[in-house]
Design a protein around this motif. Structure first.
Motif, PDB file in Angstrom:
ATOM      1  N   ILE A  58      -5.351  -2.854 -11.981  1.00 48.68           N
ATOM      2  CA  ILE A  58      -4.687  -2.523 -13.259  1.00 48.68           C
ATOM      3  C   ILE A  58      -4.136  -1.101 -13.205  1.00 48.68           C
ATOM      4  O   ILE A  58      -2.995  -0.836 -13.619  1.00 48.68           O
ATOM      5  N   GLY A  59      -4.913  -0.181 -12.638  1.00 47.86           N
ATOM      6  CA  GLY A  59      -4.465   1.217 -12.515  1.00 47.86           C
ATOM      7  C   GLY A  59      -3.223   1.338 -11.649  1.00 47.86           C
ATOM      8  O   GLY A  59      -2.288   2.079 -11.973  1.00 47.86           O
ATOM      9  N   SER A  60      -3.200   0.597 -10.551  1.00 51.42           N
ATOM     10  CA  SER A  60      -2.021   0.638  -9.668  1.00 51.42           C
ATOM     11  C   SER A  60      -0.793   0.081 -10.371  1.00 51.42           C
ATOM     12  O   SER A  60       0.323   0.590 -10.206  1.00 51.42           O
ATOM     13  N   LEU A  61      -1.011  -0.963 -11.168  1.00 51.11           N
ATOM     14  CA  LEU A  61       0.095  -1.548 -11.938  1.00 51.11           C
ATOM     15  C   LEU A  61       0.635  -0.538 -12.951  1.00 51.11           C
ATOM     16  O   LEU A  61       1.856  -0.408 -13.132  1.00 51.11           O
ATOM     17  N   VAL A  62      -0.278   0.223 -13.586  1.00 45.20           N
ATOM     18  CA  VAL A  62       0.148   1.251 -14.557  1.00 45.20           C
ATOM     19  C   VAL A  62       0.963   2.334 -13.844  1.00 45.20           C
ATOM     20  O   VAL A  62       2.038   2.727 -14.322  1.00 45.20           O
ATOM     21  N   TYR A  63       0.477   2.823 -12.698  1.00 45.41           N
ATOM     22  CA  TYR A  63       1.240   3.836 -11.941  1.00 45.41           C
ATOM     23  C   TYR A  63       2.618   3.315 -11.568  1.00 45.41           C
ATOM     24  O   TYR A  63       3.631   4.006 -11.684  1.00 45.41           O
ATOM     25  N   LEU A  64       2.650   2.054 -11.118  1.00 48.54           N
ATOM     26  CA  LEU A  64       3.906   1.437 -10.693  1.00 48.54           C
ATOM     27  C   LEU A  64       4.890   1.367 -11.866  1.00 48.54           C
ATOM     28  O   LEU A  64       6.044   1.803 -11.750  1.00 48.54           O
ATOM     29  N   LEU A  65       4.431   0.836 -12.999  1.00 52.91           N
ATOM     30  CA  LEU A  65       5.320   0.686 -14.162  1.00 52.91           C
ATOM     31  C   LEU A  65       5.761   2.044 -14.703  1.00 52.91           C
ATOM     32  O   LEU A  65       6.889   2.220 -15.151  1.00 52.91           O
ATOM     33  N   GLY A 101       0.808  -1.220   0.000  1.00 51.16           N
ATOM     34  CA  GLY A 101       0.000   0.000   0.000  1.00 51.16           C
ATOM     35  C   GLY A 101       0.839   1.266   0.000  1.00 51.16           C
ATOM     36  O   GLY A 101       0.664   2.143  -0.845  1.00 51.16           O
ATOM     37  N   VAL A 102       1.777   1.340   0.947  1.00 53.52           N
ATOM     38  CA  VAL A 102       2.598   2.561   1.084  1.00 53.52           C
ATOM     39  C   VAL A 102       3.398   2.855  -0.196  1.00 53.52           C
ATOM     40  O   VAL A 102       3.374   3.986  -0.689  1.00 53.52           O
ATOM     41  N   PRO A 103       4.126   1.857  -0.796  1.00 49.63           N
ATOM     42  CA  PRO A 103       4.888   2.176  -2.014  1.00 49.63           C
ATOM     43  C   PRO A 103       4.016   2.709  -3.159  1.00 49.63           C
ATOM     44  O   PRO A 103       4.364   3.704  -3.797  1.00 49.63           O
ATOM     45  N   VAL A 104       2.854   2.069  -3.418  1.00 50.84           N
ATOM     46  CA  VAL A 104       2.016   2.518  -4.540  1.00 50.84           C
ATOM     47  C   VAL A 104       1.409   3.889  -4.234  1.00 50.84           C
ATOM     48  O   VAL A 104       1.279   4.734  -5.127  1.00 50.84           O
ATOM     49  N   LEU A 105       1.096   4.146  -2.960  1.00 46.76           N
ATOM     50  CA  LEU A 105       0.579   5.464  -2.580  1.00 46.76           C
ATOM     51  C   LEU A 105       1.620   6.554  -2.841  1.00 46.76           C
ATOM     52  O   LEU A 105       1.282   7.633  -3.355  1.00 46.76           O
ATOM     53  N   THR A 106       2.903   6.272  -2.539  1.00 45.03           N
ATOM     54  CA  THR A 106       3.945   7.287  -2.820  1.00 45.03           C
ATOM     55  C   THR A 106       4.013   7.592  -4.318  1.00 45.03           C
ATOM     56  O   THR A 106       4.293   8.716  -4.715  1.00 45.03           O
ATOM     57  N   MET A 107       3.725   6.566  -5.142  1.00 44.82           N
ATOM     58  CA  MET A 107       3.794   6.759  -6.602  1.00 44.82           C
ATOM     59  C   MET A 107       2.682   7.674  -7.103  1.00 44.82           C
ATOM     60  O   MET A 107       2.933   8.582  -7.888  1.00 44.82           O
ATOM     61  N   GLU A 108       1.456   7.432  -6.622  1.00 43.18           N
ATOM     62  CA  GLU A 108       0.350   8.320  -7.032  1.00 43.18           C
ATOM     63  C   GLU A 108       0.616   9.751  -6.580  1.00 43.18           C
ATOM     64  O   GLU A 108       0.425  10.700  -7.344  1.00 43.18           O
ATOM     65  N   SER A 132      -7.892   3.001  -1.983  1.00 50.26           N
ATOM     66  CA  SER A 132      -8.459   3.493  -3.257  1.00 50.26           C
ATOM     67  C   SER A 132      -7.370   3.858  -4.272  1.00 50.26           C
ATOM     68  O   SER A 132      -7.441   4.895  -4.918  1.00 50.26           O
ATOM     69  N   LEU A 133      -6.358   2.993  -4.400  1.00 46.87           N
ATOM     70  CA  LEU A 133      -5.249   3.299  -5.315  1.00 46.87           C
ATOM     71  C   LEU A 133      -5.558   2.816  -6.727  1.00 46.87           C
ATOM     72  O   LEU A 133      -6.200   1.799  -6.905  1.00 46.87           O
ATOM     73  N   GLY A 134      -5.086   3.574  -7.721  1.00 47.14           N
ATOM     74  CA  GLY A 134      -5.210   3.107  -9.098  1.00 47.14           C
ATOM     75  C   GLY A 134      -6.166   3.907  -9.960  1.00 47.14           C
ATOM     76  O   GLY A 134      -6.174   3.764 -11.182  1.00 47.14           O
ATOM     77  N   ILE A 135      -7.013   4.786  -9.331  1.00 43.01           N
ATOM     78  CA  ILE A 135      -7.922   5.603 -10.155  1.00 43.01           C
ATOM     79  C   ILE A 135      -7.674   7.099  -9.918  1.00 43.01           C
ATOM     80  O   ILE A 135      -8.559   7.922 -10.110  1.00 43.01           O
ATOM     81  N   ALA A 136      -6.464   7.426  -9.476  1.00 42.76           N
ATOM     82  CA  ALA A 136      -6.023   8.823  -9.286  1.00 42.76           C
ATOM     83  C   ALA A 136      -6.773   9.555  -8.183  1.00 42.76           C
ATOM     84  O   ALA A 136      -6.703  10.777  -8.089  1.00 42.76           O
ATOM     85  N   ALA A 137      -7.492   8.799  -7.330  1.00 49.11           N
ATOM     86  CA  ALA A 137      -8.206   9.441  -6.219  1.00 49.11           C
ATOM     87  C   ALA A 137      -7.212  10.097  -5.264  1.00 49.11           C
ATOM     88  O   ALA A 137      -7.499  11.130  -4.654  1.00 49.11           O
ATOM     89  N   MET A 138      -6.019   9.498  -5.134  1.00 43.55           N
ATOM     90  CA  MET A 138      -4.970  10.070  -4.276  1.00 43.55           C
ATOM     91  C   MET A 138      -4.042  11.015  -5.045  1.00 43.55           C
ATOM     92  O   MET A 138      -3.509  11.962  -4.483  1.00 43.55           O
ATOM     93  N   GLU A 139      -3.855  10.731  -6.315  1.00 46.35           N
ATOM     94  CA  GLU A 139      -2.932  11.528  -7.150  1.00 46.35           C
ATOM     95  C   GLU A 139      -3.281  13.014  -7.100  1.00 46.35           C
ATOM     96  O   GLU A 139      -2.413  13.876  -7.024  1.00 46.35           O
ATOM     97  N   ILE A 140      -4.582  13.305  -7.107  1.00 47.29           N
ATOM     98  CA  ILE A 140      -5.021  14.710  -7.153  1.00 47.29           C
ATOM     99  C   ILE A 140      -4.540  15.484  -5.926  1.00 47.29           C
ATOM    100  O   ILE A 140      -4.171  16.650  -6.016  1.00 47.29           O
ATOM    101  N   PHE A 141      -4.485  14.799  -4.750  1.00 45.46           N
ATOM    102  CA  PHE A 141      -4.050  15.512  -3.538  1.00 45.46           C
ATOM    103  C   PHE A 141      -2.549  15.749  -3.555  1.00 45.46           C
ATOM    104  O   PHE A 141      -2.064  16.700  -2.964  1.00 45.46           O
ATOM    105  N   GLY A 142      -1.822  14.872  -4.256  1.00 46.64           N
ATOM    106  CA  GLY A 142      -0.399  15.118  -4.480  1.00 46.64           C
ATOM    107  C   GLY A 142      -0.195  16.420  -5.247  1.00 46.64           C
ATOM    108  O   GLY A 142       0.729  17.192  -4.972  1.00 46.64           O
TER     109      GLY A 142
END
Length: 451
Positions: free
Chosen positions: A394-401, A53-60, A232-242
């Motif tokens: 799938i969205g989280s995998l895309v952010y990760l890659l 969870g934490v690594p993918v959250l840092t990516m978004e 809620s990772l993978g649909i940019a719900a967190m990305e926007i707050f970044g």
């Protein structure tokens, strides 16, 4: 136009945690824990949050902060010329719409139950079968459910129409602090019940029986799933707050704080529910019906149950609304960034659109109850299947890659963004884990969800 930003760090943490804290924590977590026999499941869940969870959250958050844009334009800003990563941004927008198409209905259920406890329609000594029949009556009434879902959309967009600081941040701060206060009051009350010790023993003491009954593989995959979906990772719900964040603090520390708040609420939800279940002889592995069928039976048997039921569903309302507001803000930001709309125009168009899009889920329990679009599932479960089993992993995998491969933004640029500011830094030595192990874990979650 100058990018909006949070007024305070506390505002950022509470809004971001509010997005993560939703019905996944306070509804799904307790029943999945119950199904897996408590103890070891909770342990594996926390472990999976830290390693996945934490690594993918840092990516978004990193993609958002580095680009200062919402999903589609964020990719366009950071991707290499002629690459097509930004197509995923459109799927993020679709994911947010799909999530809200059923989340508004479920939020409406919370409001309905809050109202019923507040006005005394649930009362002390109410027959158990009457208390459990209420949910079926609610589902069969398209008018009440429709009005509630539309009201959630209207209230959500009115709050967001005031902007990031005056709308979302101000309201979410109050709601989240109230939520944290309510959850502590409810948890302390549950711990004073007669069966509290048994309930907590089941919940937190690891027992080999749970592994023998459920199998280690099933327990670990359920823990991976829950840890992953709770954020809620993978649909940019967190990305926007970044994209609204300052550069003052490194992202690993902020991600751990968001996860800690999210986990605290999930663990406290279990502390409320398990002692209550054990005190009143209710099976904690009741599944999705735990909240609306089983718990009301507990409250109507409890002295002062109407008061505690009212408080519990007020807390549930805050938990679901915090996610609604956060995802609405994401939808608005994408429309304002991508189409150049004003906030007022984006609020009006999306408000009308989501009112209409919420209705299939409402009708799926009554007028369209024979309609099962995906794998024999009803409308809500079909919409949830698309979001939880496809778009999130799938969205989280895309952010990760995108963050760790040379074809995307690249690991070095991602690492530099994550480590900008004060606080916990990520080591470059994590690169093999991020490039090889983490993608395999996410693919396992994806396959598990499809099988």
């Amino acid at each position: 136009m100058k990018r909006e930003s949070f007024r305070s760090r506390l505002g950022f943490l509470l809004v971001s945690a509010g997005c993560a804290i939703g019905i996944g924590n306070v509804w799904r977590f307790p029943y999945v824990t119950g199904k897996n026999g408590g103890g070891y499941f909770v342990l594996f869940y926390i472990l999976c949050l830290l390693i996945m969870g934490v690594p993918v959250l840092t990516m978004e958050l990193a993609v958002g902060r580095a680009s200062r844009k919402s999903a589609i334009l964020a990719y366009k800003t950071l991707e290499k010329p002629k690459s097509k990563w930004h197509i995923h941004g459109w799927f993020c927008l679709i994911g947010c719409y799909l999530l809200m198409m059923y989340y508004t209905t479920v939020s409406g259920w919370m409001v309905s139950y809050f109202g019923r406890f507040l006005t005394g329609k649930f009362y002390y000594g109410m027959p158990a079968e009457d208390a459990s029949a209420v949910f079926g009556q609610l589902l069969s009434d398209p008018v009440e459910m429709g009005i509630l879902a539309v009201a959630i959309v209207i209230v959500g967009f009115i709050v967001c129409s005031f902007g990031l600081q005056k709308g979302l941040e101000r309201v979410s701060k109050v709601m989240m602090l109230a939520l944290l206060f309510l959850i502590l009051v409810l948890a302390v009350h549950s711990l004073t019940l007669s069966g509290a010790a048994e309930g907590m023993k089941f919940y937190l003491l690891p027992s080999m029986d749970s592994i023998r009954e459920n199998g280690l593989r099933s327990l670990i995959t359920d823990a991976m799933n829950q840890a992953f979906f709770t954020l809620s990772l993978g649909i940019a719900a967190m990305e926007i707050f970044g994209s609204y964040m300052s550069d003052d603090h490194a992202l690993a520390g902020e991600s751990i704080r968001i996860c800690a708040l999210d986990t605290f609420v999930a663990l406290m939800a279990g502390t409320i529910i398990f002692p209550a279940c054990f005190s009143y002889g209710v099976a904690p592995e009741q599944g999705p019906s735990l909240l609306f069928v089983t718990l009301p039976q507990v409250f109507v048997n409890m002295s002062g149950g109407r008061f505690w039921g009212t408080l519990f569903f007020l807390f549930m309302m805050f938990a679901s609304m915090s996610t609604v507001l956060a995802v609405f803000e994401n939808i608005l930001a994408v429309c304002m960034d991508t189409f150049g709309w004003s906030r007022k125009k984006a609020v009006f168009i999306n408000g009308v659109l989501l009112m209409l899009l919420s209705l299939p889920c409402v009708f799926g329990y009554n007028i369209w109850s024979d309609f099962h679009p995906i794998l024999g599932k009803d409308v809500l479960d079909s919409e949830d299947f698309l979001v939880s089993n496809l778009l999130l992993p799938i969205g989280s995998l895309v952010y990760l890659l995108f963050c760790v491969t040379k074809w995307g933004w690249g690991f070095d640029k991602y690492l530099a963004e994550v480590n900008k500011g004060t606080g916990i830094k990520l080591s470059p030595k994590l690169k093999p884990y991020f490039q090889w192990v983490l993608p395999i874990l996410i693919v396992i979650i994806l396959l598990q969800g499809l099988l």
